[in-house]
Design a protein around this motif. Sequence first.
Motif, mmCIF file in Angstrom:
data_model
loop_
_atom_site.group_PDB
_atom_site.id
_atom_site.type_symbol
_atom_site.label_atom_id
_atom_site.label_comp_id
_atom_site.label_asym_id
_atom_site.label_seq_id
_atom_site.Cartn_x
_atom_site.Cartn_y
_atom_site.Cartn_z
ATOM 1 N N GLU A 1 1.280 -1.298 0.211
ATOM 2 C CA GLU A 1 0.022 0.080 0.266
ATOM 3 C C GLU A 1 0.794 1.282 -0.087
ATOM 4 O OE1 GLU A 1 -2.471 -0.616 3.460
ATOM 5 O OE2 GLU A 1 -3.394 -1.640 1.976
ATOM 6 N N GLY A 2 1.830 1.276 0.347
ATOM 7 C CA GLY A 2 2.574 2.363 0.528
ATOM 8 C C GLY A 2 3.769 2.577 -1.095
ATOM 9 N N ARG A 3 3.704 1.644 -1.247
ATOM 10 C CA ARG A 3 4.240 1.933 -2.563
ATOM 11 C C ARG A 3 3.250 2.742 -4.036
ATOM 12 N NH1 ARG A 3 4.725 -2.055 -6.575
ATOM 13 N NH2 ARG A 3 4.216 -3.852 -5.471
ATOM 14 N N ALA A 4 2.337 1.485 -3.755
ATOM 15 C CA ALA A 4 1.128 1.933 -4.472
ATOM 16 C C ALA A 4 0.634 3.305 -4.116
ATOM 17 C CB ALA A 4 -0.020 1.052 -4.531
ATOM 18 N N ALA A 5 0.889 4.020 -3.041
ATOM 19 C CA ALA A 5 0.745 5.440 -2.625
ATOM 20 C C ALA A 5 1.398 5.824 -3.576
ATOM 21 C CB ALA A 5 0.464 5.880 -0.973
ATOM 22 N N ILE A 6 3.247 5.774 -3.440
ATOM 23 C CA ILE A 6 4.155 6.700 -3.908
ATOM 24 C C ILE A 6 2.959 6.333 -5.247
ATOM 25 C CG2 ILE A 6 6.609 6.499 -4.744
ATOM 26 C CD1 ILE A 6 7.157 5.119 -1.627
ATOM 27 N N ARG A 7 2.842 5.493 -6.008
ATOM 28 C CA ARG A 7 2.817 5.319 -7.497
ATOM 29 C C ARG A 7 1.299 6.739 -7.589
ATOM 30 N NH1 ARG A 7 2.225 0.485 -7.992
ATOM 31 N NH2 ARG A 7 0.566 0.186 -7.622
ATOM 32 N N ASP A 8 0.618 6.722 -7.450
ATOM 33 C CA ASP A 8 -0.531 6.737 -7.268
ATOM 34 C C ASP A 8 -0.037 8.288 -7.132
ATOM 35 O OD1 ASP A 8 -1.615 4.835 -8.099
ATOM 36 O OD2 ASP A 8 -2.436 5.102 -5.182
ATOM 37 N N ALA A 9 0.740 9.329 -5.615
ATOM 38 C CA ALA A 9 0.925 10.656 -6.088
ATOM 39 C C ALA A 9 1.557 11.188 -7.001
ATOM 40 C CB ALA A 9 2.144 10.620 -4.463
ATOM 41 N N ALA A 10 2.620 10.116 -7.613
ATOM 42 C CA ALA A 10 3.530 10.712 -8.951
ATOM 43 C C ALA A 10 2.831 10.781 -10.322
ATOM 44 C CB ALA A 10 4.492 9.761 -8.755
ATOM 45 N N VAL A 11 1.752 9.483 -10.049
ATOM 46 C CA VAL A 11 0.998 10.009 -11.107
ATOM 47 C C VAL A 11 -0.084 11.624 -11.505
ATOM 48 C CG1 VAL A 11 -1.076 9.231 -12.749
ATOM 49 C CG2 VAL A 11 0.576 7.181 -11.681
ATOM 50 N N THR A 12 -0.303 11.447 -9.982
ATOM 51 C CA THR A 12 -1.502 12.491 -9.577
ATOM 52 C C THR A 12 -0.778 13.618 -10.294
ATOM 53 O OG1 THR A 12 -3.278 11.009 -8.429
ATOM 54 C CG2 THR A 12 -3.107 13.843 -8.783
ATOM 55 N N TYR A 13 0.560 14.270 -9.616
ATOM 56 C CA TYR A 13 1.697 15.384 -9.522
ATOM 57 C C TYR A 13 1.705 15.510 -11.240
ATOM 58 C CZ TYR A 13 4.704 18.635 -8.309
ATOM 59 O OH TYR A 13 5.997 19.505 -8.293
ATOM 60 N N SER A 14 2.366 14.145 -11.509
ATOM 61 C CA SER A 14 2.701 14.600 -13.365
ATOM 62 C C SER A 14 1.303 15.279 -13.663
ATOM 63 C CB SER A 14 2.726 13.530 -13.640
ATOM 64 O OG SER A 14 3.094 13.381 -14.745
ATOM 65 N N VAL A 15 -0.351 14.808 -13.203
ATOM 66 C CA VAL A 15 -1.153 14.908 -14.092
ATOM 67 C C VAL A 15 -1.351 16.698 -13.803
ATOM 68 C CG1 VAL A 15 -3.754 15.068 -15.014
ATOM 69 C CG2 VAL A 15 -2.201 12.727 -14.830
ATOM 70 N N VAL A 16 -1.088 16.580 -12.938
ATOM 71 C CA VAL A 16 -1.578 18.332 -12.859
ATOM 72 C C VAL A 16 -0.563 18.724 -12.763
ATOM 73 C CG1 VAL A 16 -1.955 19.911 -10.605
ATOM 74 C CG2 VAL A 16 -2.860 17.416 -9.838
ATOM 75 N N SER A 17 0.724 18.913 -12.652
ATOM 76 C CA SER A 17 1.770 19.293 -13.473
ATOM 77 C C SER A 17 1.848 19.988 -15.040
ATOM 78 C CB SER A 17 3.272 19.286 -13.341
ATOM 79 O OG SER A 17 4.657 19.768 -13.462
ATOM 80 N N ALA A 18 1.448 18.634 -15.220
ATOM 81 C CA ALA A 18 1.420 19.427 -16.664
ATOM 82 C C ALA A 18 -0.141 19.835 -16.735
ATOM 83 C CB ALA A 18 1.105 17.809 -17.423
ATOM 84 N N ALA A 19 -1.215 19.758 -16.571
ATOM 85 C CA ALA A 19 -2.145 20.801 -16.980
ATOM 86 C C ALA A 19 -1.726 22.193 -16.156
ATOM 87 C CB ALA A 19 -3.167 20.147 -16.548
ATOM 88 N N THR A 20 -1.059 22.494 -15.133
ATOM 89 C CA THR A 20 -0.436 23.603 -14.610
ATOM 90 C C THR A 20 0.385 24.562 -16.088
ATOM 91 O OG1 THR A 20 -0.665 23.090 -12.901
ATOM 92 C CG2 THR A 20 0.605 25.541 -13.381
ATOM 93 N N LYS A 21 1.398 23.662 -16.913
ATOM 94 C CA LYS A 21 1.823 23.928 -18.178
ATOM 95 C C LYS A 21 1.724 24.463 -18.927
ATOM 96 C CE LYS A 21 6.476 21.390 -16.800
ATOM 97 N NZ LYS A 21 7.207 22.594 -16.302
ATOM 98 N N ILE A 22 0.797 23.262 -19.718
ATOM 99 C CA ILE A 22 -0.438 24.027 -20.851
ATOM 100 C C ILE A 22 -0.846 25.063 -20.434
ATOM 101 C CG2 ILE A 22 -2.973 23.601 -21.821
ATOM 102 C CD1 ILE A 22 -1.000 20.550 -21.866
ATOM 103 N N GLU A 23 -1.527 25.248 -18.498
ATOM 104 C CA GLU A 23 -2.441 26.669 -18.876
ATOM 105 C C GLU A 23 -1.172 27.636 -18.874
ATOM 106 O OE1 GLU A 23 -4.291 26.575 -14.884
ATOM 107 O OE2 GLU A 23 -5.288 24.950 -15.611
#
Length: 282
Positions: free
Chosen positions: A192-214
């Motif tokens: 669960e700890g490893r999955a949480a890190i992976r989910d956080a990385a994916v979520t952050y990547s999506v948000v970061s990409a959207a912010t760059k587009i904005e």
Amino acid sequence: MLPFYFRPLRLLALLGLATACAPTYQLGLRPAQPTGLFAEGREQAQAVADSVEVRLSFVCYEPTRVVFEAEYRNPTRRALVVDPAAFQYQASRLPTPALAPGQKAKRPKPLPGAEVTAAVAAASMALPLPPLPPREVAAFDPEPEIIALRERAERAARKAARIDWFGVALTVASVATDVASIGKNETRAQYEGRAAIRDAAVTYSVVSAATKIEHAVAAEVMQQRAAMLQDYALRKVTLAPGDQVRGYLYFPRYDAADGLVVKAPVGSTAASLEFAQTRRRR
């Protein structure tokens, strides 16, 4: 009777109903007196001051501005400095019809297509009529805005191109934990700890990409606005004898006026160009 906590909802509903039933109007500006002079389909007001001819036509309304196109013709033997920041307008309003003694004011109901004054339009929408500007309203100087737009566009473009090192570190950490788990029997807590890190990385990547587009979109919009002002706005210029110049003028909007008198600078004097602001019932 409704409980006290329902009364605000009832008031809001009645206000919404009144607003929905209120008429709407299409604003427009035209020369106060017909001139028979046109530029790209727009009728021009005309004035002459100190032998210099000035023409002015209404272009469009922006959300907070009204746009004119000014045209100068200098037939004299002297140079003339044309400065958009020296333009001003004075707003006026037609008087509200007086009521007879004992007569009560009624809410007007203009027919579709009818042109009405600012006072009648406000009364028909049950809105207060704001006071006229206490002094002349100056046009915007495009130079500071062009500089500011370029600077903001550059900052936004830099943010769009910036490497997000935190996102990189989070992705590396996620990959590292996944690699380290290969061939090992994980406990549920470790998984669960490893999955949480992976989910956080994916979520952050999506948000970061959207912010760059904005940021990239904002940079493009501001660059286009700066380029439009640079190409189309009337900018400070020295007009040589026999030359002419034309460009857009930007003023703050004032919708509650029936007339605008634009003062166009001509050397030490000014040419007055009168416009009627109309409201046509939709």
